[in-house]
Motif scaffolding. Structure first.
Motif, PDB file in Angstrom:
ATOM      1  N   ALA A 188       0.831  -1.209   0.000  1.00  0.00           N
ATOM      2  CA  ALA A 188       0.000   0.000   0.000  1.00  0.00           C
ATOM      3  C   ALA A 188       0.866   1.260   0.000  1.00  0.00           C
ATOM      4  CB  ALA A 188      -0.934  -0.011   1.210  1.00  0.00           C
ATOM      5  N   LEU A 189       1.939   1.246   0.783  1.00  0.00           N
ATOM      6  CA  LEU A 189       2.846   2.394   0.833  1.00  0.00           C
ATOM      7  C   LEU A 189       3.513   2.622  -0.521  1.00  0.00           C
ATOM      8  CD1 LEU A 189       4.254   4.569   2.567  1.00  0.00           C
ATOM      9  CD2 LEU A 189       6.034   2.875   3.007  1.00  0.00           C
ATOM     10  N   PHE A 190       4.014   1.546  -1.138  1.00  0.00           N
ATOM     11  CA  PHE A 190       4.652   1.672  -2.450  1.00  0.00           C
ATOM     12  C   PHE A 190       3.649   2.139  -3.505  1.00  0.00           C
ATOM     13  CE2 PHE A 190       7.752  -1.870  -1.046  1.00  0.00           C
ATOM     14  CZ  PHE A 190       8.663  -0.940  -0.563  1.00  0.00           C
ATOM     15  N   ARG A 191       2.420   1.636  -3.422  1.00  0.00           N
ATOM     16  CA  ARG A 191       1.379   2.043  -4.376  1.00  0.00           C
ATOM     17  C   ARG A 191       1.123   3.544  -4.274  1.00  0.00           C
ATOM     18  NH1 ARG A 191      -3.553   3.159  -3.192  1.00  0.00           N
ATOM     19  NH2 ARG A 191      -3.673   1.904  -1.291  1.00  0.00           N
ATOM     20  N   LEU A 192       0.973   4.035  -3.051  1.00  0.00           N
ATOM     21  CA  LEU A 192       0.726   5.462  -2.847  1.00  0.00           C
ATOM     22  C   LEU A 192       1.913   6.305  -3.314  1.00  0.00           C
ATOM     23  CD1 LEU A 192      -1.002   5.349   0.654  1.00  0.00           C
ATOM     24  CD2 LEU A 192      -2.052   6.010  -1.529  1.00  0.00           C
ATOM     25  N   ALA A 193       3.116   5.845  -3.014  1.00  0.00           N
ATOM     26  CA  ALA A 193       4.323   6.576  -3.414  1.00  0.00           C
ATOM     27  C   ALA A 193       4.433   6.685  -4.929  1.00  0.00           C
ATOM     28  CB  ALA A 193       5.563   5.896  -2.839  1.00  0.00           C
ATOM     29  N   ALA A 194       3.931   5.670  -5.632  1.00  0.00           N
ATOM     30  CA  ALA A 194       3.967   5.677  -7.098  1.00  0.00           C
ATOM     31  C   ALA A 194       2.785   6.430  -7.703  1.00  0.00           C
ATOM     32  CB  ALA A 194       3.998   4.241  -7.620  1.00  0.00           C
ATOM     33  N   GLY A 195       1.862   6.887  -6.840  1.00  0.00           N
ATOM     34  CA  GLY A 195       0.748   7.691  -7.325  1.00  0.00           C
ATOM     35  C   GLY A 195      -0.453   6.913  -7.823  1.00  0.00           C
ATOM     36  N   ALA A 210      -4.888  -1.996  -9.646  1.00  0.00           N
ATOM     37  CA  ALA A 210      -5.539  -3.256 -10.008  1.00  0.00           C
ATOM     38  C   ALA A 210      -5.730  -3.337 -11.523  1.00  0.00           C
ATOM     39  CB  ALA A 210      -6.876  -3.396  -9.286  1.00  0.00           C
ATOM     40  N   GLU A 211      -6.144  -2.245 -12.124  1.00  0.00           N
ATOM     41  CA  GLU A 211      -6.333  -2.213 -13.576  1.00  0.00           C
ATOM     42  C   GLU A 211      -4.995  -2.364 -14.302  1.00  0.00           C
ATOM     43  OE1 GLU A 211      -7.770   0.998 -16.906  1.00  0.00           O
ATOM     44  OE2 GLU A 211      -8.851   0.970 -14.998  1.00  0.00           O
ATOM     45  N   ALA A 212      -3.959  -1.716 -13.796  1.00  0.00           N
ATOM     46  CA  ALA A 212      -2.647  -1.751 -14.450  1.00  0.00           C
ATOM     47  C   ALA A 212      -2.028  -3.147 -14.437  1.00  0.00           C
ATOM     48  CB  ALA A 212      -1.703  -0.756 -13.782  1.00  0.00           C
ATOM     49  N   ALA A 233       5.035 -14.263  -8.131  1.00  0.00           N
ATOM     50  CA  ALA A 233       4.886 -13.725  -9.497  1.00  0.00           C
ATOM     51  C   ALA A 233       4.274 -12.321  -9.470  1.00  0.00           C
ATOM     52  CB  ALA A 233       4.038 -14.663 -10.344  1.00  0.00           C
ATOM     53  N   LEU A 234       3.255 -12.132  -8.648  1.00  0.00           N
ATOM     54  CA  LEU A 234       2.623 -10.817  -8.561  1.00  0.00           C
ATOM     55  C   LEU A 234       3.570  -9.810  -7.916  1.00  0.00           C
ATOM     56  CD1 LEU A 234       0.194  -9.066  -9.126  1.00  0.00           C
ATOM     57  CD2 LEU A 234      -0.850  -9.905  -7.004  1.00  0.00           C
ATOM     58  N   ALA A 235       4.331 -10.237  -6.911  1.00  0.00           N
ATOM     59  CA  ALA A 235       5.310  -9.349  -6.270  1.00  0.00           C
ATOM     60  C   ALA A 235       6.330  -8.861  -7.291  1.00  0.00           C
ATOM     61  CB  ALA A 235       5.997 -10.069  -5.112  1.00  0.00           C
ATOM     62  N   GLN A 236       6.801  -9.761  -8.134  1.00  0.00           N
ATOM     63  CA  GLN A 236       7.780  -9.384  -9.151  1.00  0.00           C
ATOM     64  C   GLN A 236       7.190  -8.390 -10.148  1.00  0.00           C
ATOM     65  OE1 GLN A 236       8.644 -13.393 -10.400  1.00  0.00           O
ATOM     66  NE2 GLN A 236      10.488 -13.500  -9.116  1.00  0.00           N
ATOM     67  N   GLU A 237       5.955  -8.626 -10.547  1.00  0.00           N
ATOM     68  CA  GLU A 237       5.284  -7.703 -11.480  1.00  0.00           C
ATOM     69  C   GLU A 237       5.093  -6.326 -10.831  1.00  0.00           C
ATOM     70  OE1 GLU A 237       1.186  -7.392 -14.144  1.00  0.00           O
ATOM     71  OE2 GLU A 237       1.631  -9.246 -13.090  1.00  0.00           O
ATOM     72  N   LEU A 238       4.690  -6.330  -9.568  1.00  0.00           N
ATOM     73  CA  LEU A 238       4.501  -5.065  -8.850  1.00  0.00           C
ATOM     74  C   LEU A 238       5.823  -4.328  -8.650  1.00  0.00           C
ATOM     75  CD1 LEU A 238       1.862  -6.316  -6.287  1.00  0.00           C
ATOM     76  CD2 LEU A 238       1.510  -4.464  -7.944  1.00  0.00           C
ATOM     77  N   ASP A 239       6.882  -5.074  -8.343  1.00  0.00           N
ATOM     78  CA  ASP A 239       8.202  -4.447  -8.202  1.00  0.00           C
ATOM     79  C   ASP A 239       8.604  -3.720  -9.477  1.00  0.00           C
ATOM     80  OD1 ASP A 239       8.958  -4.985  -5.527  1.00  0.00           O
ATOM     81  OD2 ASP A 239       9.734  -6.967  -6.050  1.00  0.00           O
ATOM     82  N   ARG A 240       8.353  -4.338 -10.631  1.00  0.00           N
ATOM     83  CA  ARG A 240       8.689  -3.696 -11.907  1.00  0.00           C
ATOM     84  C   ARG A 240       7.838  -2.441 -12.124  1.00  0.00           C
ATOM     85  NH1 ARG A 240       9.300  -9.002 -13.426  1.00  0.00           N
ATOM     86  NH2 ARG A 240       7.166  -9.225 -14.150  1.00  0.00           N
ATOM     87  N   LEU A 241       6.538  -2.578 -11.924  1.00  0.00           N
ATOM     88  CA  LEU A 241       5.627  -1.468 -12.189  1.00  0.00           C
ATOM     89  C   LEU A 241       5.839  -0.314 -11.215  1.00  0.00           C
ATOM     90  CD1 LEU A 241       3.200  -0.391 -13.829  1.00  0.00           C
ATOM     91  CD2 LEU A 241       1.725  -1.433 -12.110  1.00  0.00           C
ATOM     92  N   LEU A 242       5.993  -0.629  -9.934  1.00  0.00           N
ATOM     93  CA  LEU A 242       6.120   0.405  -8.904  1.00  0.00           C
ATOM     94  C   LEU A 242       7.565   0.859  -8.686  1.00  0.00           C
ATOM     95  CD1 LEU A 242       3.641  -1.102  -6.275  1.00  0.00           C
ATOM     96  CD2 LEU A 242       3.179   0.677  -7.989  1.00  0.00           C
TER      97      LEU A 242
END
Length: 105
Positions: free
Chosen positions: A26-33, A40-42, A63-72
């Motif tokens: 949640a913190l990383f999501r907010l920091a990335a705007g 969720a859509e992205a 797998a989802l953590a890795q995808e989120l790390d790349r995106l965020l």
């Protein structure tokens, strides 16, 4: 700095491992705007699934953590967090209320 992710009021002193990883996400999501709906859509998952992960009710998969790390752009922080999760929680989430009750006696 960043707005702190919304926390539910609860009696437990320490978060579960899933709650800790969810709070980091949640913190990383907010920091990335991103809003929850936007992230969720992205990454093409349901909003309910993302909410459950952030609230610690559902584990974050590798797998989802890795995808989120790349995106965020979190430099592998979520992947490392997932690697350090226990195989299962010591106390199942459904039983936490009973643990709190016992501790208060």
């Amino acid at each position: 700095m960043f707005a702190e992710p919304e926390q539910k009021s609860k009696k437990r002193k320490n978060p579960t491992p899933f709650e800790s990883v969810g709070a980091q996400l949640a913190l990383f999501r907010l920091a990335a705007g991103y809003t929850q709906a936007g992230l969720a859509e992205a990454i093409i998952i349901s909003l309910a699934k993302l909410e459950s992960i952030e609230q610690g009710r559902r584990p974050l998969t590798l797998a989802l953590a890795q995808e989120l790390d790349r995106l965020l752009e979190t430099k592998g922080a979520l992947e490392v967090a997932v690697h350090h999760l226990p195989d299962t929680d010591v106390v199942p989430i459904w039983a936490l209320e009973f643990v709190d009750l016992e501790e208060s006696r």
